[in-house]
Write a protein that holds these residues in place. Structure first.
Motif, mmCIF file in Angstrom:
data_model
loop_
_atom_site.group_PDB
_atom_site.id
_atom_site.type_symbol
_atom_site.label_atom_id
_atom_site.label_comp_id
_atom_site.label_asym_id
_atom_site.label_seq_id
_atom_site.Cartn_x
_atom_site.Cartn_y
_atom_site.Cartn_z
ATOM 1 N N LYS A 15 0.556 -0.855 0.396
ATOM 2 C CA LYS A 15 0.251 0.420 0.157
ATOM 3 C C LYS A 15 0.546 1.350 0.643
ATOM 4 O O LYS A 15 0.699 1.869 -0.468
ATOM 5 C CB LYS A 15 -0.538 -0.344 1.090
ATOM 6 N N HIS A 16 2.534 1.645 0.730
ATOM 7 C CA HIS A 16 3.043 2.560 0.468
ATOM 8 C C HIS A 16 4.123 2.532 -0.720
ATOM 9 O O HIS A 16 3.749 3.605 -1.028
ATOM 10 C CB HIS A 16 3.778 2.275 2.094
ATOM 11 N N LEU A 17 3.998 1.438 -1.034
ATOM 12 C CA LEU A 17 4.300 1.895 -2.289
ATOM 13 C C LEU A 17 3.522 2.222 -3.104
ATOM 14 O O LEU A 17 3.632 3.158 -4.477
ATOM 15 C CB LEU A 17 4.904 0.165 -2.873
ATOM 16 N N LYS A 18 2.155 1.566 -3.866
ATOM 17 C CA LYS A 18 1.270 1.962 -4.159
ATOM 18 C C LYS A 18 0.909 3.668 -3.770
ATOM 19 O O LYS A 18 1.058 4.487 -4.860
ATOM 20 C CB LYS A 18 -0.448 1.068 -3.939
ATOM 21 N N ASP A 19 0.987 4.411 -2.482
ATOM 22 C CA ASP A 19 1.166 5.276 -2.414
ATOM 23 C C ASP A 19 2.372 6.011 -2.363
ATOM 24 O O ASP A 19 2.384 7.419 -2.206
ATOM 25 C CB ASP A 19 -0.075 5.473 -0.856
ATOM 26 N N ARG A 20 3.242 5.603 -2.495
ATOM 27 C CA ARG A 20 4.706 6.539 -3.575
ATOM 28 C C ARG A 20 4.764 7.362 -1.600
ATOM 29 O O ARG A 20 6.306 7.597 -1.890
ATOM 30 C CB ARG A 20 4.476 7.202 -3.906
ATOM 31 N N ASP A 21 4.228 5.925 -0.908
ATOM 32 C CA ASP A 21 5.241 6.761 0.188
ATOM 33 C C ASP A 21 6.858 5.788 0.469
ATOM 34 O O ASP A 21 6.387 4.450 1.354
ATOM 35 C CB ASP A 21 4.252 6.547 1.637
ATOM 36 N N ILE A 22 6.965 5.854 -0.544
ATOM 37 C CA ILE A 22 8.867 4.554 -0.334
ATOM 38 C C ILE A 22 9.463 4.555 0.860
ATOM 39 O O ILE A 22 9.897 3.266 1.229
ATOM 40 C CB ILE A 22 9.486 4.914 -1.555
ATOM 41 N N ALA A 44 12.725 -8.658 -3.357
ATOM 42 C CA ALA A 44 12.448 -8.069 -4.208
ATOM 43 C C ALA A 44 11.484 -7.042 -3.715
ATOM 44 O O ALA A 44 11.866 -6.138 -4.605
ATOM 45 C CB ALA A 44 10.776 -9.062 -5.057
ATOM 46 N N GLY A 45 10.857 -7.034 -3.382
ATOM 47 C CA GLY A 45 9.340 -5.884 -2.924
ATOM 48 C C GLY A 45 10.701 -4.536 -2.561
ATOM 49 O O GLY A 45 10.583 -3.206 -3.016
ATOM 50 N N ILE A 46 11.308 -4.681 -1.589
ATOM 51 C CA ILE A 46 12.663 -3.839 -1.266
ATOM 52 C C ILE A 46 13.412 -3.502 -1.798
ATOM 53 O O ILE A 46 13.786 -2.031 -2.356
ATOM 54 C CB ILE A 46 13.517 -4.122 0.084
ATOM 55 N N TYR A 50 13.561 0.207 -3.426
ATOM 56 C CA TYR A 50 15.055 1.143 -3.667
ATOM 57 C C TYR A 50 15.067 1.786 -4.958
ATOM 58 O O TYR A 50 15.440 2.512 -5.446
ATOM 59 C CB TYR A 50 16.286 0.568 -3.330
ATOM 60 N N PHE A 51 15.092 0.442 -6.051
ATOM 61 C CA PHE A 51 14.375 1.440 -7.268
ATOM 62 C C PHE A 51 13.756 2.388 -7.798
ATOM 63 O O PHE A 51 14.442 3.573 -8.359
ATOM 64 C CB PHE A 51 14.819 0.249 -8.712
ATOM 65 N N GLN A 52 12.756 2.550 -7.247
ATOM 66 C CA GLN A 52 11.623 4.323 -7.200
ATOM 67 C C GLN A 52 12.323 5.093 -6.593
ATOM 68 O O GLN A 52 12.303 5.410 -7.905
ATOM 69 C CB GLN A 52 10.130 2.762 -6.851
ATOM 70 N N SER A 53 13.014 4.584 -6.026
ATOM 71 C CA SER A 53 13.804 5.650 -4.963
ATOM 72 C C SER A 53 15.083 6.349 -5.781
ATOM 73 O O SER A 53 15.977 7.232 -4.872
ATOM 74 C CB SER A 53 13.602 6.029 -3.425
ATOM 75 N N LYS A 54 15.704 5.967 -6.618
ATOM 76 C CA LYS A 54 17.014 5.805 -7.384
ATOM 77 C C LYS A 54 18.045 5.412 -6.591
ATOM 78 O O LYS A 54 19.223 5.741 -6.586
ATOM 79 C CB LYS A 54 16.759 7.580 -7.304
#
Length: 316
Positions: A15-22, A44-46, A50-54
């Motif tokens: 849910k946090h990933l979906k809300d972009r609360d990385i 895989a999730g983490i 990390y990839f989304q937050s560069k």
């Protein structure tokens, strides 16, 4: 901690990933891993977070852990290849992607990322080969068609670029990048056509008049003219046969042999024994193409020389 509690933590992280609360997603995944260090879904999730937050190095660290936890899985290698492409480390990307292909020989994603890496290294023909391999396994991969079109564009192969961009739009009619690329390509093609002199180099009467040069042709008897026509006809037939042979060799020899050689290289040690034979076939095709190209060039030069000779006889 119970399995139900861990499932709940996974739901919160997603849910946090979906809300972009990385940041919060990472904290929850770290909590799961502190309880179950070998939990593959958490790694895989983490890594994805990390990839989304560069934070690419942290993402790679977890993908590397996944390669140890799931040795047969190609996905972590593909993901690492994608990250190295993102950071411009194209050689390292190819190293990881070749490992991926060893695990999954029909991975469209692996070959797609190989195309990006080869393009980054300016290995355009290899990029074409990789994208075609990706499309072999996933014919509707829109981005592969689009990227292939861009490679063809860089190679000045406008007809193939047009075909690739058109295919992208057929699959995804709202794909604006492909639509814009086609418009620019059409404008560029129109400009190129306008530059072409329809009279060619041999019969450019305007330039001849500027140089105060006149055109004179040889007076020939009916028999001489008939023989001249036969000679020209024979030369044109040889040019036609050589051209058809080159096209046939490209389609039936060069491209399949290049794809086969790339397969042997990409799939690693298991196929290195086949590489020498594949390379021999490829080199023979290249030699044949080179010989036919020389023949074609010579025959075209003969046509030009004959025309220039006929137009210059009788000049002072």
């Amino acid at each position: 901690m119970s399995d139900s509690k861990i499932r709940e933590l996974f739901q919160q992280a997603r849910k946090h990933l979906k809300d972009r609360d990385i940041e919060q997603a990472v904290i929850i995944y770290q909590r799961i891993l502190s309880i179950k260090p070998a939990e593959k879904k958490a790694h895989a999730g983490i890594a994805a977070a990390y990839f989304q937050s560069k934070q690419y190095q942290d993402a790679i660290r977890h993908f590397e852990e996944l390669t140890r936890l799931s040795p047969a899985d190609a996905s972590p290698y593909i993901n690492m290849g994608a990250i190295y492409n993102r950071t411009g480390e194209y050689k390292q990307a190819l190293n990881e992607l070749r490992k991926a292909v060893q695990k999954d020989k029909k991975s469209a994603d692996a070959f797609y990322n190989m195309g990006i890496a080869h393009k980054g290294l300016n290995q355009l023909s290899m990029a074409v080969t990789a994208y075609k391999q990706a499309l072999l396994f996933d014919p509707d991969m829109v981005d592969a068609h689009f990227n292939l079109g861009n490679v063809y564009l860089e190679m000045k192969n406008h007809s193939q670029a047009h075909s690739s961009f058109t295919r992208s739009l057929e699959i995804s009619p709202q794909f604006k990048k492909a639509s814009n690329a086609l418009k620019l390509l059409d404008i560029e093609s129109t400009k190129e056509k306008q530059k072409i002199n329809p009279f060619g180099r041999l019969v450019d009467e305007k330039s001849l008049r500027k140089k105060d040069t006149s055109i004179s042709t040889k007076d020939m008897s009916a028999e001489e003219r008939e023989q001249d026509r036969r000679d020209i006809h024979n030369l044109c037939e040889e040019i036609k046969e050589a051209s058809l042979s080159i096209v046939s060799d490209l389609k039936k020899g060069f491209i399949p042999n290049l794809l086969n050689m790339n397969r042997c290289i990409s799939q690693g040690e298991k196929h290195y024994s086949e590489l020498e034979a594949a390379n021999d076939k490829f080199q023979k095709t290249v030699k044949s193409l080179s010989e036919m190209r020389k023949l074609l060039k010579h025959r075209v030069l003969e046509i030009r020389a004959h025309e220039e000779l006929m137009n210059s006889i009788g000049l002072d």
